[in-house]
Design a protein around this motif. Sequence first.
Motif, PDB file in Angstrom:
ATOM      1  N   CYS A   1      -9.833  -7.184  -0.819  1.00 29.82           N
ATOM      2  CA  CYS A   1      -9.033  -5.995  -0.211  1.00 29.82           C
ATOM      3  C   CYS A   1      -9.088  -4.939  -0.235  1.00 29.82           C
ATOM      4  N   GLU A   2      -9.231  -3.968   0.971  1.00 29.80           N
ATOM      5  CA  GLU A   2     -10.288  -2.676   0.787  1.00 29.80           C
ATOM      6  C   GLU A   2      -9.265  -1.807   0.474  1.00 29.80           C
ATOM      7  N   ALA A   3      -7.845  -1.799  -0.278  1.00 31.57           N
ATOM      8  CA  ALA A   3      -6.426  -1.175  -0.618  1.00 31.57           C
ATOM      9  C   ALA A   3      -6.634  -0.213   1.454  1.00 31.57           C
ATOM     10  N   CYS A   4      -6.510  -0.318   1.729  1.00 35.60           N
ATOM     11  CA  CYS A   4      -6.140  -0.144   2.977  1.00 35.60           C
ATOM     12  C   CYS A   4      -4.325   1.008   3.144  1.00 35.60           C
ATOM     13  N   GLU A   5      -3.631  -0.326   3.048  1.00 31.69           N
ATOM     14  CA  GLU A   5      -2.368   0.506   2.804  1.00 31.69           C
ATOM     15  C   GLU A   5      -1.697  -0.885   3.538  1.00 31.69           C
ATOM     16  N   LYS A   6      -2.834  -1.007   4.662  1.00 31.63           N
ATOM     17  CA  LYS A   6      -1.685  -0.868   6.092  1.00 31.63           C
ATOM     18  C   LYS A   6      -0.272  -1.665   6.014  1.00 31.63           C
ATOM     19  N   CYS A   7      -0.342  -2.914   4.996  1.00 27.85           N
ATOM     20  CA  CYS A   7      -0.061  -3.433   4.795  1.00 27.85           C
ATOM     21  C   CYS A   7       1.477  -3.213   4.055  1.00 27.85           C
ATOM     22  N   VAL A   8       1.100  -1.862   3.336  1.00 28.09           N
ATOM     23  CA  VAL A   8       2.354  -1.328   2.637  1.00 28.09           C
ATOM     24  C   VAL A   8       3.007  -0.457   3.716  1.00 28.09           C
ATOM     25  N   ALA A   9       2.717   0.057   4.712  1.00 30.58           N
ATOM     26  CA  ALA A   9       3.185   1.140   5.494  1.00 30.58           C
ATOM     27  C   ALA A   9       4.106   0.205   6.843  1.00 30.58           C
ATOM     28  N   GLY A  10       3.055  -0.883   6.824  1.00 29.50           N
ATOM     29  CA  GLY A  10       4.091  -0.977   7.841  1.00 29.50           C
ATOM     30  C   GLY A  10       5.086  -2.446   7.926  1.00 29.50           C
ATOM     31  N   CYS A  11       4.872  -2.929   6.417  1.00 33.72           N
ATOM     32  CA  CYS A  11       5.900  -3.684   6.535  1.00 33.72           C
ATOM     33  C   CYS A  11       6.800  -3.478   6.488  1.00 33.72           C
ATOM     34  N   PRO A  12       8.577  -3.951   8.049  1.00 36.38           N
ATOM     35  CA  PRO A  12       9.210  -3.232   8.072  1.00 36.38           C
ATOM     36  C   PRO A  12      10.602  -3.199   6.597  1.00 36.38           C
ATOM     37  N   GLY A  13      10.597  -4.591   6.357  1.00 32.10           N
ATOM     38  CA  GLY A  13      11.706  -4.293   5.187  1.00 32.10           C
ATOM     39  C   GLY A  13      10.825  -3.762   3.774  1.00 32.10           C
ATOM     40  N   LEU A  14       9.716  -2.624   3.773  1.00 30.06           N
ATOM     41  CA  LEU A  14       9.592  -1.865   2.666  1.00 30.06           C
ATOM     42  C   LEU A  14       8.794  -2.408   1.265  1.00 30.06           C
ATOM     43  N   ALA A  15       8.854  -3.856   2.069  1.00 33.28           N
ATOM     44  CA  ALA A  15       8.351  -5.033   0.527  1.00 33.28           C
ATOM     45  C   ALA A  15       7.528  -5.226   0.036  1.00 33.28           C
ATOM     46  N   ILE A  16       6.521  -4.213   0.962  1.00 34.90           N
ATOM     47  CA  ILE A  16       4.696  -4.513  -0.196  1.00 34.90           C
ATOM     48  C   ILE A  16       4.655  -3.738  -0.568  1.00 34.90           C
ATOM     49  N   THR A  17       4.554  -3.207  -1.807  1.00 31.72           N
ATOM     50  CA  THR A  17       3.494  -2.258  -2.712  1.00 31.72           C
ATOM     51  C   THR A  17       2.403  -2.435  -2.986  1.00 31.72           C
ATOM     52  N   LEU A  18       1.211  -1.795  -3.379  1.00 33.97           N
ATOM     53  CA  LEU A  18       0.142  -2.208  -3.752  1.00 33.97           C
ATOM     54  C   LEU A  18      -0.528  -1.503  -4.909  1.00 33.97           C
ATOM     55  N   VAL A  19      -0.555  -2.362  -5.692  1.00 41.93           N
ATOM     56  CA  VAL A  19      -1.479  -1.760  -7.607  1.00 41.93           C
ATOM     57  C   VAL A  19      -2.381  -2.027  -7.007  1.00 41.93           C
ATOM     58  N   ASN A  20      -3.318  -1.377  -7.251  1.00 41.72           N
ATOM     59  CA  ASN A  20      -5.021  -1.412  -7.300  1.00 41.72           C
ATOM     60  C   ASN A  20      -5.681  -0.825  -9.145  1.00 41.72           C
ATOM     61  N   TYR A  21      -5.982  -1.334  -9.470  1.00 40.87           N
ATOM     62  CA  TYR A  21      -6.546  -1.611 -10.733  1.00 40.87           C
ATOM     63  C   TYR A  21      -8.027  -1.422 -11.150  1.00 40.87           C
ATOM     64  N   ARG A  22      -8.472  -0.994  -9.746  1.00 45.27           N
ATOM     65  CA  ARG A  22     -10.190  -0.911 -10.112  1.00 45.27           C
ATOM     66  C   ARG A  22     -10.395  -0.071 -10.769  1.00 45.27           C
ATOM     67  N   GLU A  23      -9.702   1.438 -10.789  1.00 40.74           N
ATOM     68  CA  GLU A  23     -10.485   2.876 -11.246  1.00 40.74           C
ATOM     69  C   GLU A  23     -10.216   2.719 -12.885  1.00 40.74           C
ATOM     70  N   ASN A  24      -8.971   2.155 -13.060  1.00 37.94           N
ATOM     71  CA  ASN A  24      -8.679   2.298 -14.739  1.00 37.94           C
ATOM     72  C   ASN A  24      -7.446   1.114 -14.753  1.00 37.94           C
ATOM     73  N   PRO A  25      -7.732   0.157 -14.972  1.00 39.00           N
ATOM     74  CA  PRO A  25      -6.270  -0.931 -15.399  1.00 39.00           C
ATOM     75  C   PRO A  25      -5.156  -0.747 -16.060  1.00 39.00           C
ATOM     76  N   GLU A  26      -5.997   0.520 -16.841  1.00 39.82           N
ATOM     77  CA  GLU A  26      -4.324   0.557 -18.006  1.00 39.82           C
ATOM     78  C   GLU A  26      -3.187   1.914 -17.535  1.00 39.82           C
ATOM     79  N   LEU A  27      -3.610   1.805 -16.095  1.00 42.53           N
ATOM     80  CA  LEU A  27      -2.961   3.062 -15.448  1.00 42.53           C
ATOM     81  C   LEU A  27      -3.382   2.984 -13.782  1.00 42.53           C
ATOM     82  N   PRO A  28      -2.749   1.618 -14.056  1.00 37.11           N
ATOM     83  CA  PRO A  28      -3.128   1.436 -12.139  1.00 37.11           C
ATOM     84  C   PRO A  28      -2.565   2.332 -11.421  1.00 37.11           C
ATOM     85  N   VAL A  29      -3.356   2.475  -9.925  1.00 37.64           N
ATOM     86  CA  VAL A  29      -2.469   3.212  -8.489  1.00 37.64           C
ATOM     87  C   VAL A  29      -1.562   2.378  -8.235  1.00 37.64           C
TER      88      VAL A  29
END
Length: 222
Positions: free
Chosen positions: A19-47
Amino acid sequence: MDRKDIRQVPTFLGDSYCCEACEKCVAGCPGLAITLVNYRENPELPVVSIPYEFTRQTIKVNDRVSVLDTEGSELGQVDVLSVHAIENNDRTLVVEVNAPHEIAQKIAGIKVQDEDVTQPLDHYVAHIEDDTIVCRCEHVTAGEVRTLIRAGYRDMNEIKTVSRAGMGACGGKTCVSLILRLFREEGITREEITEYSKRPVFVEVPLGILAGANGQENHAND
């Protein structure tokens, strides 16, 4: 995905780095049902990337916002890192926030209004302001629709084609009544208006198949 409750957190099938965290799935879902949690930089305070269908003027970097879970309950306040659009999905913004890992996967949205906004008004709103959003799915304002009405449009299907109002995933459940009200405000009678063509079922299905009558259930599984 849990088939019994699609609101549960889905399981990502694949290598953790594919997963490249491109966020296309987040913006493209018509039901606004997808959020993306990115732990790569800081697992305790993810983006956390959250879909957002309001104007850029309502949120900005460094804002502190309240985040909500799927039940609408507040999880806490977080800081906004970025507000941006994804190419070809520019009607849905993506808001990135820093969130404690304890709540990161529970975040479903951002609180956008105060509690008192939902209280009944003490007066009747006789005129819809131009900056009012009438189509939340496609982010179309009353002013855009009003301009088309004043230009002579009377067919709501044409208004949908030009402005995209009513073209969203909800099928016009909110905007139809508001657009009809805009017509009324402009002095256009109901008889002059051609309403939206109702969306048909994608494939015609005989009632017998749905009821399992006359052995047609086998045909439905072909």
